[in-house]
Design a protein around this motif. Structure first.
Motif, mmCIF file in Angstrom:
data_model
loop_
_atom_site.group_PDB
_atom_site.id
_atom_site.type_symbol
_atom_site.label_atom_id
_atom_site.label_comp_id
_atom_site.label_asym_id
_atom_site.label_seq_id
_atom_site.Cartn_x
_atom_site.Cartn_y
_atom_site.Cartn_z
ATOM 1 N N SER A 8 9.044 -3.717 -8.723
ATOM 2 C CA SER A 8 8.570 -4.589 -9.805
ATOM 3 C C SER A 8 9.685 -5.326 -10.515
ATOM 4 C CB SER A 8 7.789 -3.751 -10.836
ATOM 5 O OG SER A 8 8.608 -2.711 -11.334
ATOM 6 N N SER A 18 3.622 -4.514 3.377
ATOM 7 C CA SER A 18 4.576 -3.767 2.549
ATOM 8 C C SER A 18 4.505 -2.258 2.752
ATOM 9 C CB SER A 18 4.328 -4.080 1.064
ATOM 10 O OG SER A 18 2.989 -3.765 0.714
ATOM 11 N N ARG A 47 10.387 -4.016 -16.350
ATOM 12 C CA ARG A 47 9.139 -3.622 -15.724
ATOM 13 C C ARG A 47 7.975 -3.968 -16.643
ATOM 14 N NH1 ARG A 47 7.457 -0.172 -11.795
ATOM 15 N NH2 ARG A 47 5.517 0.958 -12.126
ATOM 16 N N PRO A 83 4.429 2.987 -8.901
ATOM 17 C CA PRO A 83 3.993 2.485 -7.595
ATOM 18 C C PRO A 83 3.680 3.591 -6.587
ATOM 19 C CG PRO A 83 6.350 2.150 -7.891
ATOM 20 C CD PRO A 83 5.826 2.625 -9.204
ATOM 21 N N LEU A 105 2.279 -1.335 -16.225
ATOM 22 C CA LEU A 105 2.184 -1.212 -14.769
ATOM 23 C C LEU A 105 2.346 0.253 -14.366
ATOM 24 C CD1 LEU A 105 1.917 -2.976 -12.194
ATOM 25 C CD2 LEU A 105 4.416 -2.884 -12.026
ATOM 26 N N VAL A 133 1.303 -3.767 -3.719
ATOM 27 C CA VAL A 133 1.705 -5.063 -4.276
ATOM 28 C C VAL A 133 2.947 -4.935 -5.140
ATOM 29 C CG1 VAL A 133 0.985 -7.006 -5.724
ATOM 30 C CG2 VAL A 133 -0.673 -5.874 -4.215
ATOM 31 N N HIS A 134 2.982 -3.882 -5.983
ATOM 32 C CA HIS A 134 4.077 -3.739 -6.945
ATOM 33 C C HIS A 134 4.985 -2.573 -6.585
ATOM 34 C CE1 HIS A 134 0.781 -5.727 -9.290
ATOM 35 N NE2 HIS A 134 1.780 -6.550 -9.516
ATOM 36 N N ASP A 149 0.863 1.743 -4.560
ATOM 37 C CA ASP A 149 0.559 0.347 -4.906
ATOM 38 C C ASP A 149 1.276 -0.570 -3.921
ATOM 39 O OD1 ASP A 149 0.270 -2.173 -5.951
ATOM 40 O OD2 ASP A 149 0.664 -1.584 -8.021
#
Length: 417
Positions: A225, A121, A229, A236, A233, A221-222, A219
């Motif tokens: 999102s 990513s 949201r 990112p 969190l 992974v996220h 980030d």
């Protein structure tokens, strides 16, 4: 592959530098079968949980990014690849197959569809290009297409490359919310000011000449999102530090040390004297002296202590200090924002020169370019610094003489320094 560049291309599909199978292949050569179960368990834990950041990264070098930007680039890329293959004794008829393999491999690495492992990513793109706009828009398109963040690092060299390095994430494609008077929206170490993260308007990237280390919390992974949201969190892509680089050089000391280092290559004492004289002339443009920079910083902090810096205008001390950097406006703007918004959004303070200072006053890097003499070059009785570096570049005639040597690099010699 490359466009308008000359190096021996490889024949393997594009792949990330970090791959678990490469680690396992390296371990196979050292595997003796004598490891205990506990040792094997620790090895597996390190492999699975250790290099988490690298598991999400894939690299494209400079013009390789054009594989992403448009299907119209396929034929020009394969024509350039065929031409280079012929120069290095390769099979030019394989160019179309190699380009298609690269396009398919890149699609598999970046796709949002579920695969056998985490998707890649984060796209890392080192470059030396005069077309930074192309890379910004490709990064924005990657966010919209697959939620892929791009780290674009372009050389800043006048006449060769135009800088414009930046991080490209969700904030690079979303329209920012409306600003309200008295409210500093983005939380950054610099009271809401940030630099090095591309904005939807294509503002925010480093300038053509800006040399800086930009640190961003990303980030993998996220990155995207969705809505709603998750409540807690974090953002990112968030600013951690902007560290502009100031280059300094002690001209006389540099001339003395460099002349001593090159005395074996010079014919006689007269040659050494000529080189020393040339290095000390005004025609030899050099960065500022280290003592000049320290003096400018001391005067800036003195002006802050005496409250002579105005929140709306700054002051001559600020202008003189910012002038040492490759992008004076960014350094000046950061301190001006600190003077204006430090009460709305405080920042952690550090003790320096008897003052409690926010990061805006201290976040910079000093690169001393003064040549350091090695042990052999030092006068008797004096200690030396680092060894003189040496870089070996194999001649082109050896490269062309052995076209079937190792992949993806120069042939007929060791390409490493």
């Amino acid at each position: 592959m490359a466009a308008h560049e000359l190096f021996r291309p490889g024949s393997n599909p594009l792949a990330p530098l970090y791959r678990e199978e490469l680690i396992l292949d390296a371990l196979r050569s050292t595997w003796t079968g004598a490891r205990t179960f506990e040792q094997t368990k620790e090895l597996m834990r390190a492999l699975i949980h250790g290099p988490q950041k690298l598991r999400y990264c894939v690299e494209l070098i400079c013009s390789e990014l054009f594989l992403l930007t448009s299907p119209a680039n396929r034929r020009p890329l394969l024509q350039d690849l065929a031409k280079v293959l012929r120069q290095f004794g390769g099979d030019a008829t394989e160019a179309a197959k190699l380009v298609d393999l690269d396009i398919n491999a890149l699609g598999e690495l970046l796709t949002v569809t579920q695969g056998n492992r985490e998707r890649r990513s984060v796209l890392l793109v080192p470059a030396c290009t005069s077309r930074s706009n192309d890379y910004w828009h490709a990064g924005q398109a990657s966010v919209l297409a697959s939620g892929t963040a791009t780290v674009f690092c372009n050389a800043a060299s006048k006449g060769l490359s135009v800088g414009g390095s930046c991080f490209i994430g969700c904030d690079s494609v979303h329209k920012p919310p409306k600003e309200h008077a008295g409210i500093v929206r983005p939380l950054t170490p610099y009271h809401g000011w940030h630099h090095g993260i591309l904005q939807p308007s294509c503002q925010g990237a480093l300038s053509e000449t800006d040399q800086a280390l930009v640190v961003v919390d990303l980030d993998p992974v996220h990155l995207v999102s969705g809505k709603p949201r998750p409540q807690l969190l974090p953002e990112p892509v968030s600013m951690v530090a902007y560290l502009p680089i100031v280059e300094v050089l002690h001209k006389e000391g540099n001339a003395r040390a460099l002349t001593a280092s090159l005395r074996d290559q010079l014919k006689d004492k007269k040659g050494s004297q000529t080189l020393a004289r040339l290095l000390n002339t005004k025609a030899f443009a050099a960065p500022r002296e280290p003592l000049d920079f320290r003096g400018a910083l001391a005067k800036l902090l003195e002006a802050k202590r005496d409250r002579r810096l105005k929140a709306d205008l700054g002051g001559p001390e600020l202008d003189a200090f910012a002038g040492f950097f490759s992008n004076p406006e960014a350094v000046r703007q950061r301190i001006m924002v600190c003077l204006q918004d430090q009460h709305q959004q405080p920042a952690p303070l550090a003790k320096a020169d008897g003052l409690d200072l926010a990061p805006a006053w201290l976040d910079f890097l000093v690169a001393d370019l003064t040549w350091k003499q090695s042990d052999a070059e030092q006068p008797e009785g004096k200690q030396a610094g680092n060894k003189q570096p040496a870089i070996r570049v194999p001649p082109w005639r050896q490269v062309l003489a052995y076209p079937n040597a190792g992949e993806g690099g120069t042939s007929g010699g060791n390409p490493t320094a």
